[in-house]
Design an enzyme around this catalytic site. Structure first.
Site, PDB file in Angstrom:
ATOM      1  N   SER A 196      39.533  41.623  36.538  1.00 14.26           N
ATOM      2  CA  SER A 196      38.931  42.688  35.735  1.00 14.26           C
ATOM      3  C   SER A 196      37.519  42.386  35.265  1.00 14.26           C
ATOM      4  O   SER A 196      36.770  43.307  34.981  1.00 14.26           O
ATOM      5  CB  SER A 196      39.823  43.043  34.552  1.00 14.26           C
ATOM      6  OG  SER A 196      40.163  41.890  33.826  1.00 14.26           O
ATOM      7  N   HIS A 224      43.306  47.509  38.424  1.00 11.00           N
ATOM      8  CA  HIS A 224      41.988  47.987  38.868  1.00 11.00           C
ATOM      9  C   HIS A 224      41.956  48.266  40.377  1.00 11.00           C
ATOM     10  O   HIS A 224      40.879  48.438  40.938  1.00 11.00           O
ATOM     11  CB  HIS A 224      40.906  46.965  38.510  1.00 11.00           C
ATOM     12  CG  HIS A 224      40.817  46.705  37.050  1.00 11.00           C
ATOM     13  ND1 HIS A 224      40.043  47.470  36.198  1.00 11.00           N
ATOM     14  CD2 HIS A 224      41.443  45.784  36.270  1.00 11.00           C
ATOM     15  CE1 HIS A 224      40.183  47.015  34.955  1.00 11.00           C
ATOM     16  NE2 HIS A 224      41.016  46.005  34.982  1.00 11.00           N
ATOM     17  N   LYS A 254      43.690  53.832  34.162  1.00 10.54           N
ATOM     18  CA  LYS A 254      42.333  53.568  34.655  1.00 10.54           C
ATOM     19  C   LYS A 254      41.970  54.651  35.685  1.00 10.54           C
ATOM     20  O   LYS A 254      41.674  55.767  35.288  1.00 10.54           O
ATOM     21  CB  LYS A 254      42.257  52.129  35.165  1.00 10.54           C
ATOM     22  CG  LYS A 254      42.597  51.140  34.033  1.00 10.54           C
ATOM     23  CD  LYS A 254      42.376  49.712  34.406  1.00 10.54           C
ATOM     24  CE  LYS A 254      42.981  48.743  33.402  1.00 10.54           C
ATOM     25  NZ  LYS A 254      42.414  48.774  32.060  1.00 10.54           N
TER      26      LYS A 254
HETATM   27  C1  LIG Z   1      44.236  43.518  35.066  1.00 10.64           C
HETATM   28  C2  LIG Z   1      44.790  44.360  33.955  1.00 10.64           C
HETATM   29  N1  LIG Z   1      46.110  44.461  33.814  1.00 10.64           N
HETATM   30  C3  LIG Z   1      46.659  45.213  32.840  1.00 10.64           C
HETATM   31  C4  LIG Z   1      45.868  45.906  31.958  1.00 10.64           C
HETATM   32  C5  LIG Z   1      46.535  46.719  30.880  1.00 10.64           C
HETATM   33  O1  LIG Z   1      46.639  48.047  31.259  1.00 10.64           O
HETATM   34  P1  LIG Z   1      46.743  49.187  30.138  1.00 10.64           P
HETATM   35  O2  LIG Z   1      45.370  49.472  29.677  1.00 10.64           O
HETATM   36  O3  LIG Z   1      47.383  50.324  30.839  1.00 10.64           O
HETATM   37  O4  LIG Z   1      47.583  48.625  29.045  1.00 10.64           O
HETATM   38  C6  LIG Z   1      44.476  45.833  32.065  1.00 10.64           C
HETATM   39  C7  LIG Z   1      43.530  46.556  31.172  1.00 10.64           C
HETATM   40  O5  LIG Z   1      43.695  47.149  30.221  1.00 10.64           O
HETATM   41  C8  LIG Z   1      43.925  45.047  33.091  1.00 10.64           C
HETATM   42  O6  LIG Z   1      42.587  44.944  33.211  1.00 10.64           O
END
Ligand SMILES: Cc1ncc(COP(=O)(O)O)c(C=O)c1O
Length: 404
Positions: A196, A224, A254
């Site tokens: 990320s 992502h 996202k």
């Molecule tokens: C790699 C990754 N996994 C999981 C999440 C969590 O997802 P959510 O925003 O739907 O809680 C994020 C970012 O928020 C992320 O960047």
């Protein structure tokens, strides 16, 4: 209110964050998420910004047809679900969403959670226990790390995207267990699909090979990657043209531009999670209208692969424009383009200067990235125009050269 006691819990941490430039505060956006937004500036005025910071990569959050579909779902299903999925919360839109996710991801089954964070935490802690081994990329997302902590499994961190190091770590872990009196562990390899803060990709073909050779279960987090990678946005396996991981986690918040997380895989896996995952069981189901919106938006992605292609073309154009302007960036395989500055204070100053000039790119600092690795994390949308991207690249280059 006992201020002295509250101080003992909070004051030092806040002062330290201020002193080392890691104090966080929220920016107020006055318009919906899209490629151009209005934000409240420090002097209270509204200012238009080119948004180069969104996870809404396909820019679906503000499309009339999708907003109307969600509004219709609110009228039909009300404002909340009223219960946990296993009590009264499981409504038709939840089931339709899970069926569509399974179809979209090419898996037998899918289960949704209220967030991607909850999907990671609930899946890892359900799958693994304290006698198990987890092999985790050093740059994995916080929700994976928290899931590992909650599981109480023994965690072995391997160097970022370094497959030789992963194999070394697995061998060492196995050796140490063989020398102990404990039973053979179950083993899980877990990685982000797109990292990320760096935008680079996990090496899925190699991970599949290593997992098979070492009897590990393989879990990837496509937060992502969904809607971004592969010709039609189906994710990392489509990008490489290879098999899927055993466990695929993703988020609906996202590129899908709704809210929620999911796990896709064999039915046995999703049935297991329904029975054992605490972040699935002990929480109220997402609002049915949110489930309906996520499903509508996913259907839209399915029907509009050209949007995924536009995003890819924009990323290529933007990276090339930055390179032409002399900024040190690599061509990104995802929608995330990191511009590494290093020093926390400097990254903050550059980001503030860009904001004054109508370009919104936040500085990402420790603890989200390592100390001294502060960066501007640019992320692109399918709808940015070439003119916006060229303007942004020129202004960014100028600010980076000047150091602010
Ligand atoms: C790699 C990754 N996994 C999981 C999440 C969590 O997802 P959510 O925003 O739907 O809680 C994020 C970012 O928020 C992320 O960047």
């Amino acid at each position: 209110m006992n201020e002295r006691i509250l101080d003992s819990f909070t004051k030092d941490a806040l002062e330290a964050a201020r002193a080392n430039n890691t104090y966080r505060s929220m920016r107020l956006m006055e318009t919906p998420e899209s490629s151009c937004v209005k934000i409240r500036m420090p002097d209270g005025a509204s200012q238009e910004q080119i948004l180069l910071a969104s996870n809404s990569y396909l820019d679906l959050a503000n499309i009339d047809e999708l907003k109307q579909a969600m509004a219709q779902a609110v009228l039909e299903w009300g404002t909340g679900s009223g219960g946990a999925r296993l009590t009264t919360g499981n409504k038709t839109p939840h089931q339709e969403l899970e069926e569509f996710i399974a179809k979209f991801k090419g898996e037998e089954s899918a289960i949704t959670f209220n967030t991607g964070y909850m999907a990671n935490v609930g899946t890892i802690s359900a799958l693994c226990g304290k006698n198990d081994f987890i092999f985790s990329d050093e740059l994995n997302h916080a929700s994976i790390i928290d899931g590992i902590r909650l599981s109480r499994a023994k965690c072995f961190v391997y160097k970022h995207n370094d497959m030789a190091d992963l194999q070394r770590v697995i061998q060492e872990a196995e050796k140490s267990r063989a020398e102990s009196a404990l039973p053979a562990p179950r083993k899980l390899i877990v990685t982000d699909a797109v990292f990320s803060m760096d935008g680079d990709l996990a090496n899925l073909p190699e991970l599949l090979r290593i997992a098979k050779e070492t009897d590990c279960l393989l879990m990837i987090d496509e937060a992502h990657a969904t809607g971004v990678l592969g010709k039609t946005g189906r994710g990392l396996a489509e990008h490489y043209g290879c098999a899927h991981a055993d466990v695929t986690v993703g988020t609906l918040s996202k590129a899908v531009a709704a809210e929620g997380g999911f796990v896709a895989g064999p039915k046995q896996l999703t049935e297991f999670l329904k029975n054992k995952s605490r972040s699935f069981i002990f929480t109220t189901a997402m609002a049915p209208a949110v489930a309906a919106a996520a499903c509508n938006n996913l259907r839209y992605i399915d029907a509009h692969p050209e949007r995924v292609q536009n995003l890819r073309d924009n990323v290529k154009f933007f990276c090339e424009a930055l390179q032409r302007e002399g900024v040190n960036v690599e061509q990104s395989p995802s929608a995330i383009v990191p511009i590494v500055i290093g020093d926390e204070a400097k990254a903050m100053q550059i980001s503030a200067k860009l904001q004054e000039q109508g370009i919104l790119i936040p500085a990402i600092r420790y603890p989200t990235v390592a100390k001294g690795q502060a960066r501007l994390r640019a992320s692109l949308m399918a709808t940015h125009t070439r003119e916006q991207l060229q303007t942004a690249a020129s202004i960014i280059a100028q600010s980076v050269k000047e150091g602010a």
